[in-house]
Design a protein around this motif. Structure first.
Motif, PDB file in Angstrom:
ATOM      1  N   VAL B 325       0.840  -1.196   0.000  1.00  0.00           N
ATOM      2  CA  VAL B 325       0.000   0.000   0.000  1.00  0.00           C
ATOM      3  C   VAL B 325       0.875   1.246   0.000  1.00  0.00           C
ATOM      4  N   ASN B 326       1.884   1.246   0.847  1.00  0.00           N
ATOM      5  CA  ASN B 326       2.786   2.401   0.882  1.00  0.00           C
ATOM      6  C   ASN B 326       3.416   2.636  -0.483  1.00  0.00           C
ATOM      7  N   THR B 327       3.832   1.565  -1.139  1.00  0.00           N
ATOM      8  CA  THR B 327       4.491   1.704  -2.443  1.00  0.00           C
ATOM      9  C   THR B 327       3.539   2.316  -3.461  1.00  0.00           C
ATOM     10  N   PHE B 328       2.274   1.876  -3.447  1.00  0.00           N
ATOM     11  CA  PHE B 328       1.297   2.457  -4.375  1.00  0.00           C
ATOM     12  C   PHE B 328       1.189   3.959  -4.168  1.00  0.00           C
ATOM     13  N   PHE B 329       1.086   4.376  -2.912  1.00  0.00           N
ATOM     14  CA  PHE B 329       0.885   5.805  -2.678  1.00  0.00           C
ATOM     15  C   PHE B 329       2.153   6.618  -2.938  1.00  0.00           C
ATOM     16  N   VAL B 330       3.312   5.978  -2.833  1.00  0.00           N
ATOM     17  CA  VAL B 330       4.539   6.659  -3.259  1.00  0.00           C
ATOM     18  C   VAL B 330       4.449   6.962  -4.749  1.00  0.00           C
ATOM     19  N   LEU B 331       4.044   5.955  -5.525  1.00  0.00           N
ATOM     20  CA  LEU B 331       4.002   6.127  -6.981  1.00  0.00           C
ATOM     21  C   LEU B 331       2.974   7.175  -7.386  1.00  0.00           C
ATOM     22  N   SER B 332       1.756   7.067  -6.833  1.00  0.00           N
ATOM     23  CA  SER B 332       0.712   8.010  -7.248  1.00  0.00           C
ATOM     24  C   SER B 332       1.104   9.434  -6.856  1.00  0.00           C
ATOM     25  N   THR B 333       1.738   9.579  -5.686  1.00  0.00           N
ATOM     26  CA  THR B 333       2.107  10.921  -5.235  1.00  0.00           C
ATOM     27  C   THR B 333       3.207  11.505  -6.109  1.00  0.00           C
ATOM     28  N   MET B 334       4.187  10.656  -6.465  1.00  0.00           N
ATOM     29  CA  MET B 334       5.257  11.173  -7.328  1.00  0.00           C
ATOM     30  C   MET B 334       4.703  11.511  -8.715  1.00  0.00           C
ATOM     31  N   ALA B 335       3.708  10.711  -9.168  1.00  0.00           N
ATOM     32  CA  ALA B 335       3.165  10.934 -10.507  1.00  0.00           C
ATOM     33  C   ALA B 335       2.551  12.320 -10.625  1.00  0.00           C
ATOM     34  N   ILE B 336       1.977  12.828  -9.541  1.00  0.00           N
ATOM     35  CA  ILE B 336       1.288  14.118  -9.631  1.00  0.00           C
ATOM     36  C   ILE B 336       2.276  15.251  -9.856  1.00  0.00           C
ATOM     37  N   ALA B 337       3.562  14.972  -9.602  1.00  0.00           N
ATOM     38  CA  ALA B 337       4.571  16.006  -9.841  1.00  0.00           C
ATOM     39  C   ALA B 337       4.697  16.311 -11.335  1.00  0.00           C
ATOM     40  N   VAL B 338       4.366  15.321 -12.182  1.00  0.00           N
ATOM     41  CA  VAL B 338       4.579  15.533 -13.626  1.00  0.00           C
ATOM     42  C   VAL B 338       3.643  16.613 -14.177  1.00  0.00           C
ATOM     43  N   PRO B 339       2.302  16.471 -14.038  1.00  0.00           N
ATOM     44  CA  PRO B 339       1.444  17.558 -14.557  1.00  0.00           C
ATOM     45  C   PRO B 339       1.689  18.881 -13.848  1.00  0.00           C
ATOM     46  N   THR B 340       2.068  18.832 -12.575  1.00  0.00           N
ATOM     47  CA  THR B 340       2.339  20.086 -11.870  1.00  0.00           C
ATOM     48  C   THR B 340       3.573  20.764 -12.452  1.00  0.00           C
ATOM     49  N   GLY B 341       4.592  19.953 -12.754  1.00  0.00           N
ATOM     50  CA  GLY B 341       5.788  20.501 -13.380  1.00  0.00           C
ATOM     51  C   GLY B 341       5.476  21.112 -14.735  1.00  0.00           C
ATOM     52  N   ILE B 342       4.621  20.431 -15.493  1.00  0.00           N
ATOM     53  CA  ILE B 342       4.233  20.940 -16.818  1.00  0.00           C
ATOM     54  C   ILE B 342       3.663  22.345 -16.690  1.00  0.00           C
ATOM     55  N   LYS B 343       2.844  22.555 -15.652  1.00  0.00           N
ATOM     56  CA  LYS B 343       2.240  23.882 -15.485  1.00  0.00           C
ATOM     57  C   LYS B 343       3.316  24.939 -15.233  1.00  0.00           C
TER      58      LYS B 343
END
Lengths: 351, 557
Positions: B325-343
């Motif tokens: 479970v922890n690993t899943f939330f690490v991945l999803s949380t890091m993934a959100i950095a991509v669209p935020t970076g794009i902005k």
């Protein structure tokens, strides 16, 4: 575009911008020595703390690189494209976007995320799924408002607020595995130099482990808001050599040593509300709500690390706990001066 | 032109007696007045929440300080957090959305004007209810006390065993009531955006401000609903014998955390997406360029909203979830950095090659970009779960989310204040005072929150009313407290500027910034009916088309 020197306005912007750059960089480049703070997360002394430290440095390096790149772009934009003083009044060329550029700054971050994720997952799984060796020390830590109870199943030791564990030899590891329980609200066990924090949640047993590689006293404190006195729920972990630890266990597993010279204090202790909450092994005191006092004087502090364990502090604690730790669950006992002296004298014999 | 004559016609409200004017404000269903009510209401609570923060910082100025008792300190951080999230940032952003969305999409009001008024008064009532706890939380005994369970109110601290009296009930019901208000406003924004766009304004031509607020409104419905459900469950536990979160009767403390954070994390994006919306309007105008990559900005926002629904348990890395479970939330949380970076890259690309005017709104947006970059990077550190086993619940986290909310959202909101003040008031603000506000605030902000990261790295947990000397925390806390005084001075300058400019500022005219969206095509302040004739648009920048008939946007979109 002309870059023939900055206008005054640009120069005025540049100086604070550079100052602002230095501040977070200084914050991130925190020195790693244990001398800076006894609770520095960058001074690890156990395997899990070391592997978190390694991951932290990697993540810090990656984020610092990203910061350097994006911040430079921002500064460049601000300095280069600030409106020139002699403006022709025309709008700059309108650019609506670029698929290639957008694709580049989508794909590169995705790659960075993949690398960060793999590095993180490796450390995470390594710590969380570590096997328990045969000679691991088992401890049950129970969080209370606002103190720590420690029980060593198998060793017949019950103590409070000061956890003793043996140093772990990397060649023949004897790590400490802690089962984390709570008697009331949520708490969190965090001794930064030994490892990350794990919460103690009622009705939800947790576990954590560390294998300290250096003897010494390691500090920490409750890291999950647990009520009024959350701030003074301090943690003390004494990492001892194997020999010292075995000696400590042997001493702690003895019943209380009672002496006839303090029988008055003992009588007062055993006939007032003290025994509703406190236990002294081998006597009628069997309360479980407060700390076990069987070997009270073997501890260096009282009130969960708040005050040194001296007879004066003990007496004050019985007389007026709020003077040491307001809103603790220890009530003021309303004893006379003579009774206070007697009970304090009794307690100081509980070696 | 005839339309100008109509749009400048205004009923002479000034001659009405004060009572009648106040009555007009209380009974209004006009989206512009409700927007201003939201904003003024949020400003009042900003000052109250700021005073609470200052009390905490003064208490922490040195170890073993006795400025306030532990009880008072615990009430202060609970009230500060609850106030700032629910009664400052949300109403502030709703206020701007209410005021601006109909103007930007060429509508005469929100889709449901009465629901709009109802929602505002629910929110207003919620805030007043929360503060009434200071007087009434002990019921008839007279002496009240404010909630002291923390703004995320972890079970079982909220059970009747540990929280006597009614302070927790005031917290529960004020959030429940204002939550209904928020959902009402969200429904209204969605309906307005979908149904009231003027002819020619397809979704692909809508200003980014409207797009981002639409996404925010969807998130409000998704996020506030579970919070409201949890509040009802908590009330059932406390008064109707329920055991949802009652750990002494088999209930689960962890379930509360899931309920709270599946609200709490999307809530961060509810707050930050409207801030993105401000920046996406202000940066192009002051760079004199169209926004770079409009479709990508929309896609990135929708993507952020989508991912934000699956990252909540990164607030729970220390709760003892399994490695999977922890690993899943690490991945999803890091993934959100991509669209935020794009902005962030798109805003920089918008500035690139432009002619940047450093007016106060733009200064705040540049501050936003700088601080939001750092907040994002500390967010990446926190997404690495093992690192968060240290950083979670430490002062590092406190510094991180204040970087997001103050350094990011509040900076962007101040930018929005200065940018739209001429539209709302009809007056120009005082530019040197605006810049003084910016510099004082950015100095205070960095003194307080940059130095607040380090005690977290040195083992200082949050929510402690005092701390031990000798842990390397003393000087850092002193510096953080000094920063508060700069921030307070900046807020005073800000309020003074608003008041002075409102009464003595120069007339702004309808389009002081030479901007491109529809709100600048009508008088300042706009007439009650907004548009005398509903405009027709052919591109994302209708006023650019009007000002540059030789080179209109619709040729390229």
């Amino acid at each position: 575009m002309r870059i023939t020197g900055f206008s005054n306005r640009r120069a005025r912007l540049a100086v604070p911008a550079l100052v602002l750059l230095c501040v977070p960089v200084t914050a991130l480049a925190d020195p790693t020595g244990g001398s800076l703070s006894p609770t520095n997360i960058f001074a690890p002394v156990s395997t899990p703390a070391h592997s978190i430290f390694g991951l932290s440095l990697f993540v810090l390096a990656v984020t610092a690189a990203i910061f350097a790149i994006v911040f430079s772009l921002l500064v460049y934009c601000v300095l280069k494209f600030g409106k020139p003083t002699a403006d022709d009044g025309r709008e700059p060329p309108q650019v609506y976007g670029s698929n290639q550029v957008e694709l580049a700054w989508t794909v590169i971050p995705v790659l960075v995320v993949v690398v960060l994720f793999l590095a993180t997952a490796r450390v995470l799984v390594g710590i969380q799924t570590a096997a328990q060796p045969r000679n691991a020390i088992q401890v049950i830590a129970i969080g209370h408002q606002f103190w720590w109870e420690y029980r060593y199943p198998g060793l017949k030791v019950v103590t409070a607020n000061e956890l003793h564990v043996p140093v772990s030899d990397p060649a023949d590891p004897s790590p400490t595995f802690i089962t984390l329980l709570s008697a009331d609200t949520d708490h969190s066990f965090w001794v930064p130099r030994l490892g990350g924090k794990t919460d103690l949640i009622p009705n939800h047993p947790n576990s954590m482990w560390f294998d300290p590689q250096q003897t010494g006293l390691y500090l920490g404190q409750c890291a999950q808001y647990c009520g009024t006195q959350h701030a003074k729920m301090l943690l003390r972990v004494y990492v001892q050599s194997r020999q010292d630890f075995d000696h400590w266990v042997a001493q702690q597993s003895q019943p209380a040593q009672t002496s006839t010279t303090v029988s008055e204090g003992q009588r007062i202790f055993e006939t007032t509300a003290c025994i509703n909450c406190h236990a002294v092994t081998g006597t009628v005191a069997e309360g479980r709500f407060g700390p076990d006092l069987t070997h009270l004087m073997s501890r260096e502090t009282i009130a969960s690390g708040v005050a040194p364990n001296t007879p004066e502090n003990l007496r004050l604690w019985i007389q007026n706990p709020a003077a040491i730790k307001p809103a603790s669950k220890m009530p003021a006992m309303g004893l006379s001066d003579h009774q206070l002296d007697a009970v304090t004298a009794y307690l100081t014999t509980l070696q | 032109m005839a339309t100008d004559a109509i749009s400048t016609f205004r009923p002479d409200t000034v001659s009405l007696p004060l009572v009648a004017r106040l009555h007009d404000w209380v009974t209004t269903v006009d989206h512009k007045r409700l927007g201003i009510l939201y904003i003024v209401y949020a400003l009042v609570f900003l000052i109250i929440g700021g005073i609470e923060a200052a009390i905490m910082r003064i208490q922490l100025i040195r170890p073993h300080n006795n400025f306030v008792s532990p009880d008072v300190f615990n009430r202060m951080f609970t009230m500060h957090g609850t106030t700032m999230i629910f009664f400052v940032v949300m109403p502030m952003l709703f206020g701007f959305a209410n005021y601006l969305i109909p103007l930007m999409i060429g509508a005469r009001d929100m889709a449901f004007p009465r629901l709009n008024a109802f929602s505002f008064w629910l929110t207003a009532f919620g805030g007043i209810l929360l503060y009434f706890s200071f007087l009434g939380a002990n019921g008839l005994y007279g002496a009240g006390n404010a909630p002291d369970v923390g703004w995320f109110a972890y079970a079982p601290l909220t059970s009747r065993t540990f929280s006597l009296g009614h302070s927790t009930d005031f917290w529960t019901f004020s959030l429940l009531v204002s939550g209904f208000g928020s959902i009402g406003t969200a429904i209204n924004i969605i309906a307005t955006v979908f149904c009231l766009r003027c002819p020619g304004m397809t979704l692909a031509r809508m200003p980014l401000f409207a797009w981002l607020n639409l996404v925010m409104a969807v998130l409000v419905i998704l996020a506030v609903s579970p919070l409201s459900a949890a509040q009802i469950m908590l009330a059932v536990d406390r008064y109707l014998g329920g055991h949802f979160f009652d750990t002494q009767a088999g209930g689960s403390a962890v379930i509360w955390m899931h309920f709270f954070w599946i609200f709490g994390h999307p809530e961060v994006y509810v707050l930050v997406i409207p801030a993105f919306a401000f920046v996406s309007e202000i940066v192009p105008v002051f760079s004199r360029k169209a926004i770079f990559g409009y479709p990508v900005m929309v896609a990135a926002t929708v993507c952020i909203a989508f991912i934000s629904m699956s990252v909540w348990a990164h607030h729970m890395f220390t709760v003892g979830m399994s490695a999977n479970v922890n690993t899943f939330f690490v991945l999803s949380t890091m993934a959100i950095a991509v669209p935020t970076g794009i902005k962030i890259f798109n805003w920089l690309a918008t500035m690139w090659g432009g002619k940047i005017h450093f007016k106060t709104p733009m200064l705040f947006c540049i501050g936003f970009l700088f601080q939001f970059l750092i907040a994002g990077l500390t967010g990446i550190m926190l997404s690495a779960a093992p690192f968060t086993w240290h950083l979670g619940n430490s002062y590092f986290v406190v510094a991180h989310f204040h970087y997001v909310i103050v350094g990011g959202i509040l900076f962007a909101t101040f930018g929005a204040f200065y940018y739209w003040f001429p539209k709302m008031s009809g007056k120009k603000y005082h530019e040197p005072l605006g810049k003084l506000h910016f510099w004082l605030f950015i100095i205070g902000f960095h003194l307080t929150f940059d130095f607040m990261h380090i005690p977290g790295l040195l083992g200082m947990p949050r929510r402690i009313y005092t701390y031990e000397p000798g842990r390397g925390w003393d000087t850092l806390n002193l510096i953080a407290t000094i920063g508060v005084f700069f921030q307070a001075a900046a807020i005073l300058v800000f309020v003074a500027n608003l008041l002075w400019s409102y009464f003595h500022g120069d007339t702004a005219g309808s389009d002081p910034w030479d901007a491109w969206t529809l709100e600048w095509s009508i008088s300042s302040p706009p007439p009650v009916y907004n548009f005398a004739t509903i405009p027709e648009v052919r591109s994302r920048r209708p006023l650019w088309d009007r000002k540059h008939p030789e080179d209109p946007d619709w040729k390229y979109e």
